[in-house]
Write a protein that holds these residues in place. Structure first.
Motif, short mmCIF file in Angstrom:
data_model
loop_
_atom_site.label_atom_id
_atom_site.label_comp_id
_atom_site.label_asym_id
_atom_site.label_seq_id
_atom_site.Cartn_x
_atom_site.Cartn_y
_atom_site.Cartn_z
N THR A 21 0.84 -1.33 0.21
CA THR A 21 -0.11 -0.02 0.12
C THR A 21 0.64 1.28 0.12
O THR A 21 0.35 2.21 -0.45
CB THR A 21 -1.01 0.01 1.41
OG1 THR A 21 -0.05 -0.23 2.37
CG2 THR A 21 -2.04 -1.06 1.18
N GLY A 22 1.94 1.12 0.40
CA GLY A 22 2.95 2.24 0.52
C GLY A 22 3.94 2.39 -0.78
O GLY A 22 3.84 1.70 -1.68
N ASP A 23 5.02 3.26 -0.54
CA ASP A 23 5.79 3.05 -1.53
C ASP A 23 6.81 1.87 -1.43
O ASP A 23 7.35 1.37 -2.41
CB ASP A 23 6.91 4.37 -1.25
CG ASP A 23 6.13 5.59 -1.59
OD1 ASP A 23 5.30 5.80 -2.49
OD2 ASP A 23 6.92 6.90 -0.85
N GLU A 24 6.86 1.23 -0.33
CA GLU A 24 7.55 0.10 -0.16
C GLU A 24 7.00 -1.11 0.70
O GLU A 24 6.02 -0.67 1.28
CB GLU A 24 8.94 0.30 0.69
CG GLU A 24 10.02 1.07 -0.08
CD GLU A 24 11.20 1.13 0.63
OE1 GLU A 24 12.38 1.20 -0.09
OE2 GLU A 24 11.35 1.43 1.76
N ASP A 29 4.72 -6.43 6.55
CA ASP A 29 3.46 -6.05 6.25
C ASP A 29 2.96 -7.35 5.32
O ASP A 29 1.65 -7.46 5.43
CB ASP A 29 3.89 -5.21 4.70
CG ASP A 29 4.24 -3.77 5.34
OD1 ASP A 29 3.89 -3.34 6.55
OD2 ASP A 29 4.96 -3.25 4.60
N ARG A 92 12.59 -5.11 2.73
CA ARG A 92 11.78 -4.05 1.78
C ARG A 92 11.89 -4.31 0.43
O ARG A 92 13.00 -4.46 -0.10
CB ARG A 92 11.62 -2.79 2.37
CG ARG A 92 11.31 -2.43 3.59
CD ARG A 92 11.29 -1.04 4.24
NE ARG A 92 10.83 -0.96 5.49
CZ ARG A 92 9.49 -0.66 5.80
NH1 ARG A 92 8.69 -0.67 4.91
NH2 ARG A 92 9.22 -0.65 7.16
N SER A 95 7.00 -1.07 -3.79
CA SER A 95 5.57 -1.76 -3.86
C SER A 95 5.28 -1.75 -5.31
O SER A 95 4.39 -2.72 -5.93
CB SER A 95 4.46 -0.83 -3.29
OG SER A 95 4.81 -1.03 -1.90
#
Length: 197
Positions: A21-24, A29, A92, A95
């Protein structure tokens, strides 16, 4: 330990996409979306990541192998809740790369879901289930040594994905296909080593 949303690959891809859902997107998650009691779906999710173009990211096969080894060790020990050290939970990926890779896998996932049902259960229960769990543990052990060999890690990840999906859905045919892919991986390694000699 039950598979998420009836064990379909499509549902698992939905959860992976929902984690980005975020940049990474971090390993934590992904765990939050799948749950720390769903050990085999986590193995399947990590294997699917390596089947995708993401397998070309340097270091990712090694990190994925470590995660699967830790997860499978806990599965064999029959732990009820998954534990991973913080340095692995914090790993990470971008995304957008995750979402793009998931999109590539959706069509084959739909096909597999449509053609999966309980069969050849002897391969998914009793002693043969344990053999498959051990295979899912041993195959990732060689991934760190194969990062320089193109596509070989993805072949091994495909084998683990097939076997773990077969165990989740009680479909021994996919377990059997997983063993066939392991044979293909061994053949590919031998061919590449011979070609480089």
């Amino acid at each position: 330990m039950t598979p998420p949303d009836r064990g379909t690959l499509t549902a698992l891809l939905d959860r992976l996409e929902g984690a980005a859902t975020g940049d990474e997107v971090s390993v934590q998650d992904i765990l939050n979306k799948i749950g720390d009691r769903s050990i085999m779906p986590i193995v399947l999710a990590i294997a699917l990541v390596l089947v995708s173009p993401l397998s070309g990211i340097p270091g990712l096969p090694t990190i994925s192998a470590i995660i699967i080894l830790l997860v499978m060790g806990q599965a064999l020990a029959r732990r009820q809740h998954l534990w991973l050290p913080a340095f692995l939970r914090d790993r990470r990926l971008r995304s957008d790369r995750m979402i793009k890779s998931i999109a590539h896998m959706r069509r084959p996932a739909h096909w597999i879901d449509r053609h999966s049902h309980p069969r050849l259960r002897i391969l998914t229960s009793g002693p043969l289930r344990l053999v498959t769990l051990l295979a899912c543990t041993v195959v990732p052990m060689i991934w760190p040594f194969l990062e320089l060999l193109p596509f070989v890690t993805s072949i091994g990840a495909g084998a683990v994905a097939l076997m773990s999906f077969g165990l989740l859905t009680r479909d021994g045919l996919y377990v059997l296909w997983g063993y066939v892919v392991v044979g293909a991986m061994v053949a590919a390694i031998l061919w590449l080593l011979q070609a480089g000699a």
